[in-house]
Scaffold this motif. Structure first.
Motif, PDB file in Angstrom:
ATOM      1  N   SER A  51     -10.200  18.195 -20.312  1.00  0.00           N
ATOM      2  CA  SER A  51     -10.126  16.847 -20.874  1.00  0.00           C
ATOM      3  C   SER A  51     -10.877  16.757 -22.202  1.00  0.00           C
ATOM      4  O   SER A  51     -10.392  16.153 -23.162  1.00  0.00           O
ATOM      5  CB  SER A  51     -10.699  15.849 -19.876  1.00  0.00           C
ATOM      6  OG  SER A  51     -10.508  14.548 -20.312  1.00  0.00           O
ATOM      7  N   GLU A  52     -12.036  17.363 -22.248  1.00  0.00           N
ATOM      8  CA  GLU A  52     -12.859  17.347 -23.458  1.00  0.00           C
ATOM      9  C   GLU A  52     -12.135  17.972 -24.654  1.00  0.00           C
ATOM     10  O   GLU A  52     -12.278  17.512 -25.781  1.00  0.00           O
ATOM     11  CB  GLU A  52     -14.156  18.108 -23.168  1.00  0.00           C
ATOM     12  CG  GLU A  52     -15.187  18.027 -24.251  1.00  0.00           C
ATOM     13  CD  GLU A  52     -16.464  18.754 -23.842  1.00  0.00           C
ATOM     14  OE1 GLU A  52     -16.884  19.641 -24.606  1.00  0.00           O
ATOM     15  OE2 GLU A  52     -17.014  18.436 -22.771  1.00  0.00           O
ATOM     16  N   LYS A  53     -11.361  19.008 -24.403  1.00  0.00           N
ATOM     17  CA  LYS A  53     -10.631  19.682 -25.475  1.00  0.00           C
ATOM     18  C   LYS A  53      -9.254  19.064 -25.709  1.00  0.00           C
ATOM     19  O   LYS A  53      -8.755  19.055 -26.834  1.00  0.00           O
ATOM     20  CB  LYS A  53     -10.470  21.166 -25.135  1.00  0.00           C
ATOM     21  CG  LYS A  53     -11.781  21.915 -25.105  1.00  0.00           C
ATOM     22  CD  LYS A  53     -11.581  23.345 -24.654  1.00  0.00           C
ATOM     23  CE  LYS A  53     -12.914  24.062 -24.543  1.00  0.00           C
ATOM     24  NZ  LYS A  53     -12.779  25.400 -23.967  1.00  0.00           N
ATOM     25  N   PHE A  54      -8.648  18.567 -24.644  1.00  0.00           N
ATOM     26  CA  PHE A  54      -7.277  18.050 -24.714  1.00  0.00           C
ATOM     27  C   PHE A  54      -7.158  16.764 -25.523  1.00  0.00           C
ATOM     28  O   PHE A  54      -6.315  16.656 -26.410  1.00  0.00           O
ATOM     29  CB  PHE A  54      -6.723  17.814 -23.301  1.00  0.00           C
ATOM     30  CG  PHE A  54      -5.415  17.077 -23.278  1.00  0.00           C
ATOM     31  CD1 PHE A  54      -4.232  17.741 -23.564  1.00  0.00           C
ATOM     32  CD2 PHE A  54      -5.367  15.724 -22.969  1.00  0.00           C
ATOM     33  CE1 PHE A  54      -3.012  17.067 -23.547  1.00  0.00           C
ATOM     34  CE2 PHE A  54      -4.158  15.040 -22.946  1.00  0.00           C
ATOM     35  CZ  PHE A  54      -2.972  15.715 -23.242  1.00  0.00           C
ATOM     36  N   TRP A  55      -7.991  15.753 -25.222  1.00  0.00           N
ATOM     37  CA  TRP A  55      -7.802  14.426 -25.813  1.00  0.00           C
ATOM     38  C   TRP A  55      -7.917  14.379 -27.326  1.00  0.00           C
ATOM     39  O   TRP A  55      -7.104  13.709 -27.973  1.00  0.00           O
ATOM     40  CB  TRP A  55      -8.691  13.388 -25.127  1.00  0.00           C
ATOM     41  CG  TRP A  55      -8.138  13.073 -23.772  1.00  0.00           C
ATOM     42  CD1 TRP A  55      -8.683  13.384 -22.567  1.00  0.00           C
ATOM     43  CD2 TRP A  55      -6.874  12.446 -23.478  1.00  0.00           C
ATOM     44  NE1 TRP A  55      -7.847  12.976 -21.549  1.00  0.00           N
ATOM     45  CE2 TRP A  55      -6.726  12.399 -22.081  1.00  0.00           C
ATOM     46  CE3 TRP A  55      -5.851  11.928 -24.260  1.00  0.00           C
ATOM     47  CZ2 TRP A  55      -5.614  11.849 -21.445  1.00  0.00           C
ATOM     48  CZ3 TRP A  55      -4.736  11.378 -23.635  1.00  0.00           C
ATOM     49  CH2 TRP A  55      -4.625  11.342 -22.252  1.00  0.00           C
TER      50      TRP A  55
END
Length: 152
Positions: A51-55
């Motif tokens: 999530s930290e890298k995706f958003w």
């Protein structure tokens, strides 16, 4: 790119100004974006690391895609009225077809770059789930709009 993938988004962009009658476009876009984030979060079931890298990647892609569509499609829709089509020369029509193809290609290359970035942080299965979830979200949004329009 297949028409079935473009059609819901194109219809959404064409009808988007009608939403603006009650609220301004930025407010509507922010509400839709929040709804989309919630929907995709549920569907993707990302780990905190993913999530930290995706958003940040997804938001940059989504914003660029929106701006590209808004900028280009707005010009097309003005030319696609019944009156404009009746008076359009073959040369003007060919030019419009070229512009549409160019936009489609830009969107394709943007999507390809986005997918390439995702491959570094997500498993292939989640990338496919994302694609399906985006289509599901667009369909759901279109159905909500139709339901709302049908009640008025």
């Amino acid at each position: 790119m297949k028409i079935k993938n473009i059609l819901p988004i194109f219809l959404f962009l064409i009808t988007f100004p009608f939403y603006g009658q009650n609220e301004n476009m930025d407010e509507k876009r922010e509400k839709i974006k929040a709804y989309k984030v919630s929907f995709l979060t549920t569907e993707l079931d990302l780990t905190s690391a993913e999530s930290e890298k995706f958003w940040p990647i997804y938001n940059a892609y989504d914003d660029k895609q929106f701006e590209l569509r808004l900028q280009k499609m707005k010009a097309y829709t003005k030319k696609l009225t019944d009156e404009a089509l009746k008076n359009m020369s073959e040369k003007e029509a060919a030019s419009l077809v070229y512009q549409i193809e160019t936009t489609d290609e830009e969107l394709f290359l943007l999507r390809k770059k986005f997918t390439s970035s995702l491959k570094k942080i997500l498993p292939a299965k989640k990338i496919i789930i994302l694609r399906k979830s985006e289509d599901d979200f667009n369909r759901k949004l279109l159905h909500q709009y139709r339901d709302k329009a049908g009640k008025n």
